[in-house]
Design a protein around this motif. Structure first.
Motif, PDB file in Angstrom:
ATOM      1  N   TRP A 158       0.685  -1.137   0.093  1.00 46.47           N
ATOM      2  CA  TRP A 158      -0.100   0.017  -0.037  1.00 46.47           C
ATOM      3  C   TRP A 158       0.964   1.296  -0.103  1.00 46.47           C
ATOM      4  O   TRP A 158       0.454   2.327  -0.408  1.00 46.47           O
ATOM      5  CB  TRP A 158      -0.967  -0.104   1.235  1.00 46.47           C
ATOM      6  N   LEU A 159       2.187   1.119   0.397  1.00 44.94           N
ATOM      7  CA  LEU A 159       2.921   2.402   0.256  1.00 44.94           C
ATOM      8  C   LEU A 159       3.087   3.003  -0.992  1.00 44.94           C
ATOM      9  O   LEU A 159       3.459   2.316  -1.919  1.00 44.94           O
ATOM     10  CB  LEU A 159       4.492   1.888   0.980  1.00 44.94           C
ATOM     11  N   GLY A 160       2.825   4.364  -1.110  1.00 41.32           N
ATOM     12  CA  GLY A 160       3.327   4.917  -2.156  1.00 41.32           C
ATOM     13  C   GLY A 160       1.678   5.028  -3.235  1.00 41.32           C
ATOM     14  O   GLY A 160       2.028   5.649  -4.247  1.00 41.32           O
ATOM     15  N   ARG A 161       0.777   4.268  -2.945  1.00 42.58           N
ATOM     16  CA  ARG A 161      -0.344   4.492  -3.591  1.00 42.58           C
ATOM     17  C   ARG A 161      -0.959   5.566  -3.480  1.00 42.58           C
ATOM     18  O   ARG A 161      -0.865   6.248  -2.285  1.00 42.58           O
ATOM     19  CB  ARG A 161      -1.207   3.328  -3.163  1.00 42.58           C
ATOM     20  N   GLU A 162      -1.531   6.314  -4.605  1.00 42.06           N
ATOM     21  CA  GLU A 162      -2.361   7.459  -4.473  1.00 42.06           C
ATOM     22  C   GLU A 162      -3.716   6.909  -4.002  1.00 42.06           C
ATOM     23  O   GLU A 162      -4.347   6.108  -4.309  1.00 42.06           O
ATOM     24  CB  GLU A 162      -2.360   7.999  -5.788  1.00 42.06           C
ATOM     25  N   VAL A 163      -4.187   7.767  -3.134  1.00 39.72           N
ATOM     26  CA  VAL A 163      -5.686   7.672  -2.805  1.00 39.72           C
ATOM     27  C   VAL A 163      -6.624   8.263  -3.832  1.00 39.72           C
ATOM     28  O   VAL A 163      -7.135   9.362  -3.859  1.00 39.72           O
ATOM     29  CB  VAL A 163      -6.009   8.583  -1.382  1.00 39.72           C
ATOM     30  N   ASP A 164      -6.916   7.236  -4.771  1.00 36.31           N
ATOM     31  CA  ASP A 164      -7.806   7.516  -5.780  1.00 36.31           C
ATOM     32  C   ASP A 164      -8.763   6.467  -5.910  1.00 36.31           C
ATOM     33  O   ASP A 164      -9.115   5.831  -4.913  1.00 36.31           O
ATOM     34  CB  ASP A 164      -6.955   7.307  -7.226  1.00 36.31           C
ATOM     35  N   ARG A 165      -9.645   6.210  -7.108  1.00 33.31           N
ATOM     36  CA  ARG A 165     -10.877   5.601  -6.943  1.00 33.31           C
ATOM     37  C   ARG A 165     -10.504   4.086  -6.854  1.00 33.31           C
ATOM     38  O   ARG A 165     -11.091   3.312  -6.156  1.00 33.31           O
ATOM     39  CB  ARG A 165     -11.523   5.708  -8.307  1.00 33.31           C
ATOM     40  N   SER A 166      -9.204   3.865  -7.134  1.00 30.32           N
ATOM     41  CA  SER A 166      -8.843   2.186  -7.197  1.00 30.32           C
ATOM     42  C   SER A 166      -8.548   2.018  -5.748  1.00 30.32           C
ATOM     43  O   SER A 166      -8.831   1.018  -5.187  1.00 30.32           O
ATOM     44  CB  SER A 166      -7.565   2.041  -8.073  1.00 30.32           C
ATOM     45  N   PHE A 167      -8.088   3.127  -5.143  1.00 26.90           N
ATOM     46  CA  PHE A 167      -7.635   2.911  -3.681  1.00 26.90           C
ATOM     47  C   PHE A 167      -8.846   2.641  -2.942  1.00 26.90           C
ATOM     48  O   PHE A 167      -8.783   1.939  -2.117  1.00 26.90           O
ATOM     49  CB  PHE A 167      -7.102   4.107  -2.939  1.00 26.90           C
ATOM     50  N   TYR A 168      -9.718   3.455  -3.217  1.00 25.58           N
ATOM     51  CA  TYR A 168     -11.017   3.469  -2.523  1.00 25.58           C
ATOM     52  C   TYR A 168     -11.857   2.036  -2.625  1.00 25.58           C
ATOM     53  O   TYR A 168     -12.214   1.631  -1.809  1.00 25.58           O
ATOM     54  CB  TYR A 168     -11.979   4.501  -2.907  1.00 25.58           C
ATOM     55  N   GLY A 183      -5.082   4.638  12.463  1.00 26.08           N
ATOM     56  CA  GLY A 183      -3.722   4.560  12.019  1.00 26.08           C
ATOM     57  C   GLY A 183      -3.276   3.589  11.296  1.00 26.08           C
ATOM     58  O   GLY A 183      -2.008   3.244  11.203  1.00 26.08           O
ATOM     59  N   GLU A 184      -4.482   2.896  10.679  1.00 23.25           N
ATOM     60  CA  GLU A 184      -3.873   1.842   9.642  1.00 23.25           C
ATOM     61  C   GLU A 184      -3.128   2.384   8.560  1.00 23.25           C
ATOM     62  O   GLU A 184      -2.267   1.610   7.878  1.00 23.25           O
ATOM     63  CB  GLU A 184      -5.319   1.149   9.135  1.00 23.25           C
ATOM     64  N   TYR A 185      -3.057   3.528   8.120  1.00 21.30           N
ATOM     65  CA  TYR A 185      -2.476   4.233   7.048  1.00 21.30           C
ATOM     66  C   TYR A 185      -2.515   5.705   7.134  1.00 21.30           C
ATOM     67  O   TYR A 185      -3.228   6.256   7.823  1.00 21.30           O
ATOM     68  CB  TYR A 185      -2.754   3.688   5.614  1.00 21.30           C
ATOM     69  N   HIS A 186      -1.318   6.326   6.669  1.00 21.81           N
ATOM     70  CA  HIS A 186      -1.435   7.865   6.948  1.00 21.81           C
ATOM     71  C   HIS A 186      -1.051   8.206   5.357  1.00 21.81           C
ATOM     72  O   HIS A 186      -0.284   7.537   4.664  1.00 21.81           O
ATOM     73  CB  HIS A 186      -0.070   8.268   7.799  1.00 21.81           C
ATOM     74  N   THR A 187      -1.259   9.651   5.076  1.00 19.98           N
ATOM     75  CA  THR A 187      -0.976  10.101   3.805  1.00 19.98           C
ATOM     76  C   THR A 187      -0.372  11.355   3.954  1.00 19.98           C
ATOM     77  O   THR A 187      -0.206  12.083   4.749  1.00 19.98           O
ATOM     78  CB  THR A 187      -2.393  10.151   3.270  1.00 19.98           C
ATOM     79  N   PHE A 188       0.059  11.739   2.558  1.00 16.81           N
ATOM     80  CA  PHE A 188       0.742  13.159   2.424  1.00 16.81           C
ATOM     81  C   PHE A 188      -0.039  13.672   1.238  1.00 16.81           C
ATOM     82  O   PHE A 188       0.002  12.948   0.147  1.00 16.81           O
ATOM     83  CB  PHE A 188       2.280  12.925   2.078  1.00 16.81           C
ATOM     84  N   VAL A 189      -0.594  14.732   1.468  1.00 17.95           N
ATOM     85  CA  VAL A 189      -1.550  15.672   0.187  1.00 17.95           C
ATOM     86  C   VAL A 189      -0.563  16.506  -0.437  1.00 17.95           C
ATOM     87  O   VAL A 189       0.309  17.266   0.090  1.00 17.95           O
ATOM     88  CB  VAL A 189      -2.434  16.541   0.984  1.00 17.95           C
TER      89      VAL A 189
END
Length: 219
Positions: A158-168, A183-189
């Protein structure tokens, strides 16, 4: 007159959604507040480098205020920082991006009260609202990248994945909160409607961050 608000900022999607909501609701966000351990130089919230938070703030056209603190003095240091910012920036409130964890809201309300400020929780929802909340982010025009995952919750894929429709669609198949509130995952906008420019971010930076965290925790 717009109410002057400071925003507790982790650099992730929840902070960004909170900023977007505050702006749309007519608040004047005057600074972003990020806590940084005095002996590490990476943020408490997501373990991101302080300079990357500064890059975000500059891209958003907002001042970044860093609170140097320790685990033992975290609450006291945060209150002192709020008191200082209230005097310098004429703050009336401080906003947090928490979604539904009661203990987080109790802490934020407590530190705000100690600094004689109002605590705002623009995203507050019931736990079953997180699925719709993630979809709103995906459709918002903001771009976020996964920079950390919790051991035992999600795999390193999951690291490096973009939070897009596929991620959803994929995250809904996992036994985790879709928004990662636990805290299951954290993101950077790195981009979106309020950004004056994008903030370049590579998967190599994500892997470097994860390696650093593993070394720090001896895993």
């Amino acid at each position: 007159m717009k109410r002057r608000v400071a925003l507790s900022w982790s650099g992730g999607k929840d902070s960004c959604m909170t900023l977007d909501r505050l702006v749309k609701d007519g608040y004047e966000v005057v600074c972003l507040i990020t806590t940084v351990p005095a002996d590490i130089g990476r943020t408490f919230g997501h373990g991101e480098r302080a300079e990357r938070i500064r890059d975000q703030a500059e891209a958003l056209g907002l001042p970044a205020e860093f609170v140097s603190c320790t685990f033992d003095t975290y609450t006291r240091d945060y209150i002192e920082a709020l008191v200082d910012l209230k005097g310098r920036l004429r703050l009336e409130a401080v906003a947090f991006g928490d979604l539904f964890l009661a203990e987080h809201r109790e802490w934020g309300t407590g530190v705000a009260r100690a600094a004689d400020l109002e605590a705002l929780y623009p995203l507050w929802m019931k736990p079953d609202g997180t699925r719709e909340a993630l979809l709103r982010f995906v459709e918002s025009g903001y771009r976020a990248v996964v920079i950390r995952v919790r051991d035992g919750a999600l795999s390193g894929d999951w690291l490096g994945r973009e939070v897009d429709r596929s991620f959803y669609e994929d995250i809904l198949r996992e036994d985790v909160c879709p928004m990662g509130e636990g805290g299951e995952y954290h993101t950077f906008v790195c981009d979106g409607p309020l950004f004056r420019r994008s903030v370049p971010f590579t998967k190599g930076e994500v892997l470097q961050l994860e390696t650093t965290k593993r070394l720090e925790h001896g895993r």
